[in-house]
Design a protein around this motif. Structure first.
Motif, mmCIF file in Angstrom:
data_model
loop_
_atom_site.group_PDB
_atom_site.id
_atom_site.type_symbol
_atom_site.label_atom_id
_atom_site.label_comp_id
_atom_site.label_asym_id
_atom_site.label_seq_id
_atom_site.Cartn_x
_atom_site.Cartn_y
_atom_site.Cartn_z
ATOM 1 N N HIS A 182 0.828 -1.207 0.000
ATOM 2 C CA HIS A 182 0.000 0.000 0.000
ATOM 3 C C HIS A 182 0.863 1.259 0.000
ATOM 4 O O HIS A 182 0.557 2.238 -0.699
ATOM 5 C CB HIS A 182 -0.916 -0.015 1.227
ATOM 6 C CG HIS A 182 -1.754 1.207 1.353
ATOM 7 N ND1 HIS A 182 -2.867 1.439 0.558
ATOM 8 C CD2 HIS A 182 -1.642 2.301 2.169
ATOM 9 C CE1 HIS A 182 -3.408 2.598 0.891
ATOM 10 N NE2 HIS A 182 -2.682 3.140 1.863
ATOM 11 N N GLU A 183 1.951 1.256 0.796
ATOM 12 C CA GLU A 183 2.812 2.424 0.868
ATOM 13 C C GLU A 183 3.577 2.654 -0.435
ATOM 14 O O GLU A 183 3.860 3.799 -0.792
ATOM 15 C CB GLU A 183 3.795 2.282 2.032
ATOM 16 C CG GLU A 183 3.150 2.353 3.407
ATOM 17 C CD GLU A 183 2.585 3.722 3.716
ATOM 18 O OE1 GLU A 183 3.074 4.716 3.140
ATOM 19 O OE2 GLU A 183 1.653 3.815 4.535
ATOM 20 N N ARG A 185 2.460 1.992 -3.386
ATOM 21 C CA ARG A 185 1.557 2.337 -4.482
ATOM 22 C C ARG A 185 1.460 3.845 -4.693
ATOM 23 O O ARG A 185 1.464 4.325 -5.833
ATOM 24 C CB ARG A 185 0.170 1.764 -4.173
ATOM 25 C CG ARG A 185 -0.810 1.856 -5.323
ATOM 26 C CD ARG A 185 -2.076 1.102 -4.968
ATOM 27 N NE ARG A 185 -1.770 -0.291 -4.723
ATOM 28 C CZ ARG A 185 -2.594 -1.136 -4.114
ATOM 29 N NH1 ARG A 185 -3.755 -0.696 -3.657
ATOM 30 N NH2 ARG A 185 -2.254 -2.390 -3.947
ATOM 31 N N SER A 186 1.405 4.604 -3.589
ATOM 32 C CA SER A 186 1.223 6.059 -3.720
ATOM 33 C C SER A 186 2.421 6.744 -4.375
ATOM 34 O O SER A 186 2.245 7.495 -5.359
ATOM 35 C CB SER A 186 0.935 6.667 -2.339
ATOM 36 O OG SER A 186 -0.269 6.161 -1.827
ATOM 37 N N ALA A 189 2.576 5.861 -8.043
ATOM 38 C CA ALA A 189 1.556 6.547 -8.830
ATOM 39 C C ALA A 189 1.969 7.989 -9.110
ATOM 40 O O ALA A 189 1.765 8.506 -10.233
ATOM 41 C CB ALA A 189 0.221 6.501 -8.085
ATOM 42 N N ARG A 190 2.575 8.646 -8.121
ATOM 43 C CA ARG A 190 3.020 10.032 -8.344
ATOM 44 C C ARG A 190 4.194 10.077 -9.318
ATOM 45 O O ARG A 190 4.319 11.039 -10.106
ATOM 46 C CB ARG A 190 3.389 10.669 -7.007
ATOM 47 C CG ARG A 190 2.194 10.955 -6.117
ATOM 48 C CD ARG A 190 2.579 11.821 -4.929
ATOM 49 N NE ARG A 190 3.385 11.100 -3.976
ATOM 50 C CZ ARG A 190 2.893 10.436 -2.916
ATOM 51 N NH1 ARG A 190 1.580 10.402 -2.719
ATOM 52 N NH2 ARG A 190 3.688 9.818 -2.074
ATOM 53 N N GLU A 215 9.972 11.799 -4.888
ATOM 54 C CA GLU A 215 9.337 10.494 -4.732
ATOM 55 C C GLU A 215 10.367 9.366 -4.733
ATOM 56 O O GLU A 215 10.202 8.358 -4.034
ATOM 57 C CB GLU A 215 8.312 10.278 -5.853
ATOM 58 C CG GLU A 215 7.156 11.257 -5.839
ATOM 59 C CD GLU A 215 6.383 11.224 -4.533
ATOM 60 O OE1 GLU A 215 6.356 10.155 -3.856
ATOM 61 O OE2 GLU A 215 5.800 12.257 -4.159
#
Length: 390
Positions: A182-183, A185-186, A189-190, A215
């Motif tokens: 989950h961590e 993924r963000s 995506a950015r 990022e």
């Protein structure tokens, strides 16, 4: 029935049978002994064929006439036979085969019962091990032990503790994998969005590259913390232990954290004297204390001070208190904040991954210490770290 049952069975059977045959043979020999005793002689036995001389109950009377030498009366045993023995075939001693058969039957029953009693919990443990091997980590054997209070019951209890620990470890690994995914993924995506923006509008390429750089650094930090946590939980990759002065180490970290806090309208005050030297992993301890102090500086309210105190006890322990003046933590989450990727309900901070306190806890425990959290009555959170002496 398994092989262990039959081993127990034959062992018990041989032991009980041997004892039973011995007792039966002794009883048989006892019944074969002559038991004739002459009445009036105080238990002395008369020789075969000799009858006791008659005596009169009158002390003044002379001796009676000699006994009659004719054939013995019909109600008297013939000379040479033990007096008082029943005639053959009329309630005599049991044959030698009877006690042997009785011992054999008793041995079979006792051996079967004992073998079943000792082999049943072993069969239960074997079944439970097979269930664990199939992935059924909720298997427990203690309820199957009944009211046993012996070493086999202790073995079943130890098995349940092992199964519970395995279950917790597997669940922890599953949660860690889910949270890491989950961590990741963000920021990914950015990164994709920044790359697409740079391709669509070359004029915004510089801003897109800045976003990509941030990022990428965030991903590198996340991967580093996950690797550190994984090594701590698995006990691998341990660095060589050296002599570390913990008070000096915390003082240096507090000085850096104070500079950062003042730049953001906050402050940090460290109190601690003397030396507290242990054999430890300096880099790991540095990371643990830095995570805790920076976390306190981040959550304390603007214009407030983070108090850091180091005290040594007479027993040789070091107690380190880090108290902020922030919003605190709900009482139900005081233990959960040390779990990986945990964020308190209502927390608005987007920085960090929720791994700092998890790494700090495992680092402190790796050095034989403890860490716990408690809310301050006047508001804020206090973390207490206790380390033993070398």
């Amino acid at each position: 029935m398994g092989r262990l049952f039959w081993k127990f069975f034959f062992a018990f059977f041989a032991a009980v049978l041997t004892a039973g045959v011995g007792v039966g043979f002794a009883v048989h020999l006892f019944h074969q002994q002559p038991s004739a005793q002459v009445s009036g002689f105080g238990g002395l036995q008369a020789p075969p064929g000799v009858r006791p001389p008659p005596y009169s109950s009158d002390p003044l009377a002379g001796p009676r006439p000699p006994p009659w030498d004719g054939p013995p009366p019909g109600d008297m045993p013939p000379p040479g036979e033990p007096h008082g023995m029943p005639p053959p075939g009329d309630g005599g001693p049991p044959p030698p085969l009877l006690p042997i058969v009785a011992a054999l039957l008793g041995s079979l029953a006792a051996s079967a019962l004992l073998a079943w009693y000792f082999s049943k919990p072993v069969r239960n443990l074997r079944w439970a091990l097979g269930a664990i091997a199939e992935g059924k980590l909720d298997t427990r054997v203690q309820p199957l032990m009944g009211g046993r209070r012996d070493e086999i019951a202790d073995l079943g209890r130890d098995f349940d503790q092992m199964a519970q620990k395995l279950y917790q470890l597997i669940e922890s690994q599953r949660r860690l994998l889910h949270d890491v995914s989950h961590e990741l993924r963000s920021p990914l995506a950015r990164l994709q969005a920044a790359v697409g923006l740079a391709r669509q509008d070359p004029a915004k390429a510089a801003a897109a590259f800045d976003r990509i750089e941030r990022e990428t650094a965030r991903l590198d930090k996340l991967v580093g913390e996950v690797l550190t946590l994984s090594r701590l939980e698995g006990g691998t990759g341990e660095e060589t232990k050296t002599r570390v002065d913990v008070i000096e180490l915390v003082a240096g970290i507090a000085d850096d954290a104070q500079f950062e806090a003042r730049a953001n309208g906050r402050d940090l005050n460290f109190t601690g004297n003397g030396q507290f030297v242990i054999d430890g992993r300096a880099e790991l301890l540095h990371r643990a204390f830095e995570n805790v102090l920076r976390n306190a500086v981040k959550f304390t309210r603007p214009g407030t001070i983070v108090e850091v105190t180091a005290e040594q006890s007479v027993a040789g322990w070091l107690r380190l208190d880090i108290c902020d003046q922030g919003p605190g933590v709900p009482a139900s989450e005081l233990d959960a904040i040390f779990e990986p990727f945990h964020r308190c309900a209502g927390s608005s901070s987007a920085d960090g991954f929720g791994l700092g306190l998890a790494i700090a806890r495992r680092a402190v425990e790796a050095h034989g210490g403890t860490i716990r959290a408690a809310n301050r009555p006047e508001g804020g959170l206090c973390l207490e770290i206790v380390l033993p002496a070398a």
